[in-house]
Design a protein around this motif. Sequence first.
Motif, PDB file in Angstrom:
ATOM      1  N   GLU A 188       0.837  -1.187   0.000  1.00  0.00           N
ATOM      2  CA  GLU A 188       0.000   0.000   0.000  1.00  0.00           C
ATOM      3  C   GLU A 188       0.880   1.248   0.000  1.00  0.00           C
ATOM      4  O   GLU A 188       2.061   1.203   0.356  1.00  0.00           O
ATOM      5  CB  GLU A 188      -0.923   0.019   1.222  1.00  0.00           C
ATOM      6  CG  GLU A 188      -1.826  -1.205   1.375  1.00  0.00           C
ATOM      7  CD  GLU A 188      -2.948  -1.287   0.352  1.00  0.00           C
ATOM      8  OE1 GLU A 188      -3.113  -0.335  -0.428  1.00  0.00           O
ATOM      9  OE2 GLU A 188      -3.661  -2.305   0.348  1.00  0.00           O
TER      10      GLU A 188
ATOM     11  N   THR B  93      -3.748   4.350  -0.186  1.00  0.00           N
ATOM     12  CA  THR B  93      -4.452   3.218  -0.790  1.00  0.00           C
ATOM     13  C   THR B  93      -4.855   2.237   0.288  1.00  0.00           C
ATOM     14  O   THR B  93      -4.126   2.004   1.251  1.00  0.00           O
ATOM     15  CB  THR B  93      -3.583   2.505  -1.846  1.00  0.00           C
ATOM     16  OG1 THR B  93      -2.427   1.952  -1.210  1.00  0.00           O
ATOM     17  CG2 THR B  93      -3.162   3.463  -2.938  1.00  0.00           C
TER      18      THR B  93
ATOM     19  N   ASP C  14      -1.851  -4.976  -5.057  1.00  0.00           N
ATOM     20  CA  ASP C  14      -0.559  -4.316  -4.925  1.00  0.00           C
ATOM     21  C   ASP C  14      -0.601  -2.915  -5.525  1.00  0.00           C
ATOM     22  O   ASP C  14      -0.952  -2.731  -6.695  1.00  0.00           O
ATOM     23  CB  ASP C  14       0.525  -5.134  -5.634  1.00  0.00           C
ATOM     24  CG  ASP C  14       0.882  -6.395  -4.881  1.00  0.00           C
ATOM     25  OD1 ASP C  14       0.919  -6.351  -3.643  1.00  0.00           O
ATOM     26  OD2 ASP C  14       1.134  -7.427  -5.529  1.00  0.00           O
ATOM     27  N   ASP C  15      -0.253  -1.924  -4.710  1.00  0.00           N
ATOM     28  CA  ASP C  15      -0.070  -0.539  -5.146  1.00  0.00           C
ATOM     29  C   ASP C  15       1.400  -0.209  -4.908  1.00  0.00           C
ATOM     30  O   ASP C  15       1.896  -0.363  -3.783  1.00  0.00           O
ATOM     31  CB  ASP C  15      -0.959   0.405  -4.351  1.00  0.00           C
ATOM     32  CG  ASP C  15      -2.418  -0.014  -4.393  1.00  0.00           C
ATOM     33  OD1 ASP C  15      -3.010   0.011  -5.474  1.00  0.00           O
ATOM     34  OD2 ASP C  15      -2.948  -0.398  -3.333  1.00  0.00           O
TER      35      ASP C  15
ATOM     36  N   PHE D 171       1.094   6.266  -9.468  1.00  0.00           N
ATOM     37  CA  PHE D 171       1.573   4.962  -9.006  1.00  0.00           C
ATOM     38  C   PHE D 171       1.026   3.871  -9.908  1.00  0.00           C
ATOM     39  O   PHE D 171       0.117   4.087 -10.721  1.00  0.00           O
ATOM     40  CB  PHE D 171       1.165   4.705  -7.556  1.00  0.00           C
ATOM     41  CG  PHE D 171      -0.314   4.689  -7.307  1.00  0.00           C
ATOM     42  CD1 PHE D 171      -1.024   3.500  -7.234  1.00  0.00           C
ATOM     43  CD2 PHE D 171      -1.024   5.883  -7.133  1.00  0.00           C
ATOM     44  CE1 PHE D 171      -2.396   3.485  -7.014  1.00  0.00           C
ATOM     45  CE2 PHE D 171      -2.391   5.878  -6.906  1.00  0.00           C
ATOM     46  CZ  PHE D 171      -3.080   4.679  -6.848  1.00  0.00           C
TER      47      PHE D 171
ATOM     48  N   SER E  74      -0.823   0.049 -10.076  1.00  0.00           N
ATOM     49  CA  SER E  74      -1.720  -0.749  -9.246  1.00  0.00           C
ATOM     50  C   SER E  74      -2.452  -1.772 -10.091  1.00  0.00           C
ATOM     51  O   SER E  74      -2.666  -1.573 -11.293  1.00  0.00           O
ATOM     52  CB  SER E  74      -2.745   0.143  -8.534  1.00  0.00           C
ATOM     53  OG  SER E  74      -3.659  -0.630  -7.789  1.00  0.00           O
TER      54      SER E  74
ATOM     55  N   LEU F 162      -5.520  -2.406  -9.240  1.00  0.00           N
ATOM     56  CA  LEU F 162      -6.862  -2.068  -8.783  1.00  0.00           C
ATOM     57  C   LEU F 162      -7.877  -2.212  -9.914  1.00  0.00           C
ATOM     58  O   LEU F 162      -7.770  -1.542 -10.941  1.00  0.00           O
ATOM     59  CB  LEU F 162      -6.879  -0.629  -8.267  1.00  0.00           C
ATOM     60  CG  LEU F 162      -8.178  -0.148  -7.607  1.00  0.00           C
ATOM     61  CD1 LEU F 162      -8.377  -0.830  -6.265  1.00  0.00           C
ATOM     62  CD2 LEU F 162      -8.138   1.362  -7.428  1.00  0.00           C
TER      63      LEU F 162
ATOM     64  N   LEU G 291      -9.417   5.906  -3.115  1.00  0.00           N
ATOM     65  CA  LEU G 291      -8.421   4.905  -3.480  1.00  0.00           C
ATOM     66  C   LEU G 291      -8.727   3.549  -2.859  1.00  0.00           C
ATOM     67  O   LEU G 291      -8.037   3.080  -1.972  1.00  0.00           O
ATOM     68  CB  LEU G 291      -7.037   5.381  -3.046  1.00  0.00           C
ATOM     69  CG  LEU G 291      -6.480   6.527  -3.871  1.00  0.00           C
ATOM     70  CD1 LEU G 291      -5.241   7.092  -3.208  1.00  0.00           C
ATOM     71  CD2 LEU G 291      -6.158   6.070  -5.258  1.00  0.00           C
TER      72      LEU G 291
ATOM     73  N   ARG H 250      -8.447  -9.363  -8.405  1.00  0.00           N
ATOM     74  CA  ARG H 250      -7.526  -8.346  -8.880  1.00  0.00           C
ATOM     75  C   ARG H 250      -7.262  -8.511 -10.373  1.00  0.00           C
ATOM     76  O   ARG H 250      -7.360  -9.592 -10.922  1.00  0.00           O
ATOM     77  CB  ARG H 250      -6.205  -8.405  -8.107  1.00  0.00           C
ATOM     78  CG  ARG H 250      -5.378  -9.656  -8.351  1.00  0.00           C
ATOM     79  CD  ARG H 250      -4.119  -9.621  -7.519  1.00  0.00           C
ATOM     80  NE  ARG H 250      -4.414  -9.670  -6.109  1.00  0.00           N
ATOM     81  CZ  ARG H 250      -3.543  -9.364  -5.151  1.00  0.00           C
ATOM     82  NH1 ARG H 250      -2.330  -8.966  -5.474  1.00  0.00           N
ATOM     83  NH2 ARG H 250      -3.867  -9.454  -3.885  1.00  0.00           N
TER      84      ARG H 250
ATOM     85  N   ARG I 188      -7.819   6.700 -13.178  1.00  0.00           N
ATOM     86  CA  ARG I 188      -7.024   5.692 -13.864  1.00  0.00           C
ATOM     87  C   ARG I 188      -6.485   6.317 -15.152  1.00  0.00           C
ATOM     88  O   ARG I 188      -7.244   6.839 -15.965  1.00  0.00           O
ATOM     89  CB  ARG I 188      -7.889   4.471 -14.186  1.00  0.00           C
ATOM     90  CG  ARG I 188      -7.132   3.333 -14.846  1.00  0.00           C
ATOM     91  CD  ARG I 188      -8.101   2.282 -15.379  1.00  0.00           C
ATOM     92  NE  ARG I 188      -8.879   1.680 -14.327  1.00  0.00           N
ATOM     93  CZ  ARG I 188      -8.511   0.574 -13.661  1.00  0.00           C
ATOM     94  NH1 ARG I 188      -7.379  -0.021 -13.961  1.00  0.00           N
ATOM     95  NH2 ARG I 188      -9.289   0.083 -12.722  1.00  0.00           N
TER      96      ARG I 188
END
Length: 306
Positions: free
Chosen positions: A155, A170, A175-176, A190, A192, A194, A209, A219, A237
């Motif tokens: 995060e 986040t 995974d960020d 970053f 991610s 997401l 976030l 994911r 995004r």
Amino acid sequence: MQVVISRDGSTIAWTSDCDGDREIFVASADGSGLLQLTSNAADDHSPTLSADGLAVVFVSDRDGDEELYEVAADGSGLVQLTVNTARDHSPSQSADGSRVAYVTHADGDAEIAILSVAAPVPEQLTFNALPDLSPRLSDDASRIVWVQRQSVDTEIFCIDATGAGMLQLTLNSVDDLEPDITADGARVVFASRLPAEEMTEDDTGATSLGTPGGSARPRRHQFDVFEASTDGSSLRRLTLDDSDEREPGYSGDGGCIAFVTNAGGDHELELMDLGSGFTMQLSTDALSDRAPRVSATCAKGAWVKH
């Protein structure tokens, strides 16, 4: 190999093991004026540059463990910035070269710290049992973003350089990582995994976030690039396709980012104008292009080609 370019586009610095171990080199951005700054049996790596390209901060284990050092880009004035028996690494320098954020293991695990180059007394900013890694200090030295490695994912966190206002940016189940921060500390970019359904809206309609509590959702297999304010609001995004987009980095003016994509099957570089969303591919060959860094206005850049 690692490479950085000064914000004014004048100087590049990099790590190379061409003499058998890792050493620090600098040159003008046009390739002239090549100079090897370090030459010893120690491991010297992770250079950062001040905005004018005159000061280099790097990591060396020449005293037995990893410490931070500063040297002028002409090779003069070497100064050891940290002196202890713990590892200090991953430096990130302010634009004027006066402050450096970094990772320290002084309390036994990886924590975020900051120091002033003129009077290098370390100030540890995080205190927890989880690894805090990859700090990025804003050019104006106001804020730091970093990655925290948690039990199931990574995060992104942010803190004022004074140690106040720590915020987890986040909060999700993916995974960020690989954050960068604008010169004024207002925005973060970053990579991610997401998925779209985790881009939630609060009562005002603002995008946040991730989902509260980091609830488990499927994911994405691919990484995309995201941008948000450093207060955790205004998530957007920037990329969405069937390839990985990673390693984003801002220009000094925050108007564009460079990042890595594997859309063509290998790693290539792309440049995105954040105002218009226009994206341009910078490299088109069969080699792997990684770790891009750009100058103040995206006029110049540097990266590693394998």
